[in-house]
Design a protein around this motif. Structure first.
Motif, PDB file in Angstrom:
ATOM      1  N   SER A  86       9.863  26.839  24.596  1.00  0.00           N
ATOM      2  CA  SER A  86      10.396  28.048  23.657  1.00  0.00           C
ATOM      3  C   SER A  86       9.351  29.198  23.630  1.00  0.00           C
ATOM      4  O   SER A  86       9.982  30.086  22.847  1.00  0.00           O
ATOM      5  CB  SER A  86      10.440  27.305  22.181  1.00  0.00           C
ATOM      6  OG  SER A  86       9.274  26.774  21.756  1.00  0.00           O
ATOM      7  N   ALA A  87       8.109  28.997  23.863  1.00  0.00           N
ATOM      8  CA  ALA A  87       7.331  30.124  23.780  1.00  0.00           C
ATOM      9  C   ALA A  87       7.015  31.026  24.927  1.00  0.00           C
ATOM     10  O   ALA A  87       6.312  32.136  24.980  1.00  0.00           O
ATOM     11  CB  ALA A  87       5.711  29.511  23.227  1.00  0.00           C
ATOM     12  N   ALA A  88       7.190  30.343  26.241  1.00  0.00           N
ATOM     13  CA  ALA A  88       6.753  30.782  27.752  1.00  0.00           C
ATOM     14  C   ALA A  88       7.466  32.258  27.725  1.00  0.00           C
ATOM     15  O   ALA A  88       6.566  33.100  27.999  1.00  0.00           O
ATOM     16  CB  ALA A  88       7.352  29.853  28.569  1.00  0.00           C
ATOM     17  N   PHE A  89       8.775  32.412  27.390  1.00  0.00           N
ATOM     18  CA  PHE A  89       9.413  33.836  27.621  1.00  0.00           C
ATOM     19  C   PHE A  89       8.582  34.913  26.869  1.00  0.00           C
ATOM     20  O   PHE A  89       8.037  35.822  27.401  1.00  0.00           O
ATOM     21  CB  PHE A  89      10.622  33.843  27.436  1.00  0.00           C
ATOM     22  CG  PHE A  89      11.321  35.184  27.518  1.00  0.00           C
ATOM     23  CD1 PHE A  89      11.532  35.569  28.558  1.00  0.00           C
ATOM     24  CD2 PHE A  89      11.783  35.851  26.424  1.00  0.00           C
ATOM     25  CE1 PHE A  89      12.143  36.938  29.151  1.00  0.00           C
ATOM     26  CE2 PHE A  89      12.242  37.090  26.550  1.00  0.00           C
ATOM     27  CZ  PHE A  89      12.678  37.807  27.729  1.00  0.00           C
ATOM     28  N   TRP A 140      12.307  26.970  30.929  1.00  0.00           N
ATOM     29  CA  TRP A 140      12.699  28.252  30.243  1.00  0.00           C
ATOM     30  C   TRP A 140      13.614  29.229  31.414  1.00  0.00           C
ATOM     31  O   TRP A 140      13.436  30.323  31.065  1.00  0.00           O
ATOM     32  CB  TRP A 140      11.351  28.978  29.785  1.00  0.00           C
ATOM     33  CG  TRP A 140      10.386  29.197  30.817  1.00  0.00           C
ATOM     34  CD1 TRP A 140       9.459  28.546  31.608  1.00  0.00           C
ATOM     35  CD2 TRP A 140      10.637  30.448  31.690  1.00  0.00           C
ATOM     36  NE1 TRP A 140       8.831  29.110  32.325  1.00  0.00           N
ATOM     37  CE2 TRP A 140       9.254  30.353  32.559  1.00  0.00           C
ATOM     38  CE3 TRP A 140      11.132  31.757  31.454  1.00  0.00           C
ATOM     39  CZ2 TRP A 140       9.147  31.311  33.589  1.00  0.00           C
ATOM     40  CZ3 TRP A 140      10.756  32.609  32.513  1.00  0.00           C
ATOM     41  CH2 TRP A 140       9.828  32.476  33.491  1.00  0.00           C
ATOM     42  N   LEU A 141      13.629  28.682  32.270  1.00  0.00           N
ATOM     43  CA  LEU A 141      13.809  29.531  33.691  1.00  0.00           C
ATOM     44  C   LEU A 141      15.432  30.079  33.430  1.00  0.00           C
ATOM     45  O   LEU A 141      15.642  31.118  34.354  1.00  0.00           O
ATOM     46  CB  LEU A 141      13.892  28.478  35.077  1.00  0.00           C
ATOM     47  CG  LEU A 141      12.463  27.984  35.381  1.00  0.00           C
ATOM     48  CD1 LEU A 141      12.623  27.530  36.770  1.00  0.00           C
ATOM     49  CD2 LEU A 141      11.561  29.370  35.474  1.00  0.00           C
ATOM     50  N   ASP A 142      16.140  29.813  32.554  1.00  0.00           N
ATOM     51  CA  ASP A 142      17.335  30.792  32.438  1.00  0.00           C
ATOM     52  C   ASP A 142      17.218  32.252  32.010  1.00  0.00           C
ATOM     53  O   ASP A 142      17.780  32.995  32.327  1.00  0.00           O
ATOM     54  CB  ASP A 142      18.091  30.123  31.069  1.00  0.00           C
ATOM     55  CG  ASP A 142      17.422  30.036  29.750  1.00  0.00           C
ATOM     56  OD1 ASP A 142      16.052  29.711  29.866  1.00  0.00           O
ATOM     57  OD2 ASP A 142      17.857  30.409  28.709  1.00  0.00           O
ATOM     58  N   LYS A 143      15.770  32.356  31.514  1.00  0.00           N
ATOM     59  CA  LYS A 143      15.222  33.592  31.531  1.00  0.00           C
ATOM     60  C   LYS A 143      14.332  34.255  32.651  1.00  0.00           C
ATOM     61  O   LYS A 143      13.702  35.303  32.410  1.00  0.00           O
ATOM     62  CB  LYS A 143      14.591  33.808  29.999  1.00  0.00           C
ATOM     63  CG  LYS A 143      15.408  33.619  28.929  1.00  0.00           C
ATOM     64  CD  LYS A 143      14.482  33.570  27.539  1.00  0.00           C
ATOM     65  CE  LYS A 143      15.341  33.173  26.352  1.00  0.00           C
ATOM     66  NZ  LYS A 143      14.847  33.304  25.061  1.00  0.00           N
ATOM     67  N   TYR A 144      14.170  33.687  33.653  1.00  0.00           N
ATOM     68  CA  TYR A 144      13.486  34.139  34.811  1.00  0.00           C
ATOM     69  C   TYR A 144      14.035  35.285  35.200  1.00  0.00           C
ATOM     70  O   TYR A 144      13.079  36.192  35.644  1.00  0.00           O
ATOM     71  CB  TYR A 144      13.441  33.013  35.971  1.00  0.00           C
ATOM     72  CG  TYR A 144      12.576  33.391  37.121  1.00  0.00           C
ATOM     73  CD1 TYR A 144      11.232  33.120  37.078  1.00  0.00           C
ATOM     74  CD2 TYR A 144      13.165  33.835  38.085  1.00  0.00           C
ATOM     75  CE1 TYR A 144      10.431  33.664  38.169  1.00  0.00           C
ATOM     76  CE2 TYR A 144      12.558  34.092  39.149  1.00  0.00           C
ATOM     77  CZ  TYR A 144      11.195  34.025  39.287  1.00  0.00           C
ATOM     78  OH  TYR A 144      10.252  34.309  40.281  1.00  0.00           O
ATOM     79  N   PRO A 145      15.277  35.594  35.372  1.00  0.00           N
ATOM     80  CA  PRO A 145      15.668  36.835  35.906  1.00  0.00           C
ATOM     81  C   PRO A 145      15.201  38.073  34.970  1.00  0.00           C
ATOM     82  O   PRO A 145      14.865  38.965  35.510  1.00  0.00           O
ATOM     83  CB  PRO A 145      17.141  36.606  35.935  1.00  0.00           C
ATOM     84  CG  PRO A 145      17.188  35.375  36.112  1.00  0.00           C
ATOM     85  CD  PRO A 145      16.616  34.812  35.208  1.00  0.00           C
ATOM     86  N   ALA A 146      15.156  37.812  33.628  1.00  0.00           N
ATOM     87  CA  ALA A 146      14.804  38.936  32.655  1.00  0.00           C
ATOM     88  C   ALA A 146      13.473  39.228  32.844  1.00  0.00           C
ATOM     89  O   ALA A 146      12.849  40.046  32.856  1.00  0.00           O
ATOM     90  CB  ALA A 146      14.895  38.365  31.399  1.00  0.00           C
ATOM     91  N   VAL A 147      12.523  38.021  33.166  1.00  0.00           N
ATOM     92  CA  VAL A 147      11.095  38.182  33.371  1.00  0.00           C
ATOM     93  C   VAL A 147      10.826  38.999  34.732  1.00  0.00           C
ATOM     94  O   VAL A 147       9.915  39.931  34.744  1.00  0.00           O
ATOM     95  CB  VAL A 147      10.358  36.831  33.500  1.00  0.00           C
ATOM     96  CG1 VAL A 147       8.930  37.008  33.987  1.00  0.00           C
ATOM     97  CG2 VAL A 147      10.377  36.092  32.059  1.00  0.00           C
TER      98      VAL A 147
END
Length: 234
Positions: free
Chosen positions: A52-55, A75-82
């Motif tokens: 919950s904190a990684a992104f 948290w990898l659902d947000k990897y493309p955003a990163v």
């Protein structure tokens, strides 16, 4: 280097010890009780926090021109955003499901074995991973990376947790046992024989050493990288 530790659990403490041994300075350690900090004072950040904190941790680093490596899973659902943010900010970022040097060699071995086995339909593929009881996610990020490496080279379409084998899915058995740093097994079983490859971590030092080496490698670079880049495996 001046290193910021984002997450100060068991892995964070082990990373701190190894970073100090290698001549680096830990300028601050962020945990759930940390309210404010200035990430811009760090040369590089190492994130081993919680899903919950990684992104937010990673985004904060990239927005402030601090290269960051992350070993947090879940948290990898947000990897493309990163990756989009990293490229936009001309920053530096490495994510790895496992920073252990031995595990990353194991990833390569896994893919080579999958390439050799993909034509042999009489073999059923299965995986097992064992971790300590405090690990939050199942299957582990390492197991998912292994499964994706197999999917890339076979007719398997996906993985599934704690199910029996099927034509399209790789079954992953996840076990949680006290004080097990991490064991991963990939098995190919037929009626006549079995082939297994296995990686067993004896402690957390291998993960921590790999993370510090990755941070050393990333410092001064821009782009989105993996441990293949760090180890020269591409």
């Amino acid at each position: 280097m001046k290193i910021a530790l984002l997450g100060y659990g068991r892995m964070g403490k082990t990373i701190e010890k190894i970073a100090l041994q290698r001549g680096h300075k830990i300028i601050f350690k962020v945990d759930e009780n940390t309210k404010e900090y200035d990430i811009k004072t760090a040369d590089v950040a190492i994130d081993f926090s919680i899903p919950s904190a990684a992104f937010n941790n990673i985004s904060n680093c990239l927005n402030n021109d601090v290269p960051v490596i992350s070993g947090t899973t879940g948290w990898l659902d947000k990897y493309p955003a990163v990756t989009k943010l990293c490229n936009k900010k001309d920053g530096g970022f490495i994510y790895a499901s496992n920073f252990s040097l031995g595990v990353n060699i194991f990833f390569e071995l896994n893919e080579q074995l999958a390439k050799m086995m993909h034509q042999l339909e009489e073999y059923n593929i299965s995986m097992e991973e064992i971790h300590h009881t405090k690990k939050l996610d199942a299957p582990s990020g390492t197991a998912i990376t292994l499964a994706n490496g197999i999917i890339k080279h076979t007719n398997k379409k996906s993985w599934n947790l704690n199910v029996t084998n099927s034509d399209s899915q790789i079954p992953i058995i996840a076990k949680r046992i006290d004080d097990v740093p991490g064991t991963h097994t990939v098995a190919y079983n037929s009626e006549v024989d079995s082939i297994e490859i296995k990686h067993t971590a004896h402690n957390r030092s291998g993960f921590a050493l790999g993370a510090v080496i990755a941070a050393e490698w990333l410092y001064g670079k821009t782009g989105v990288f993996t441990m293949k880049d760090v180890l020269g495996l591409k």
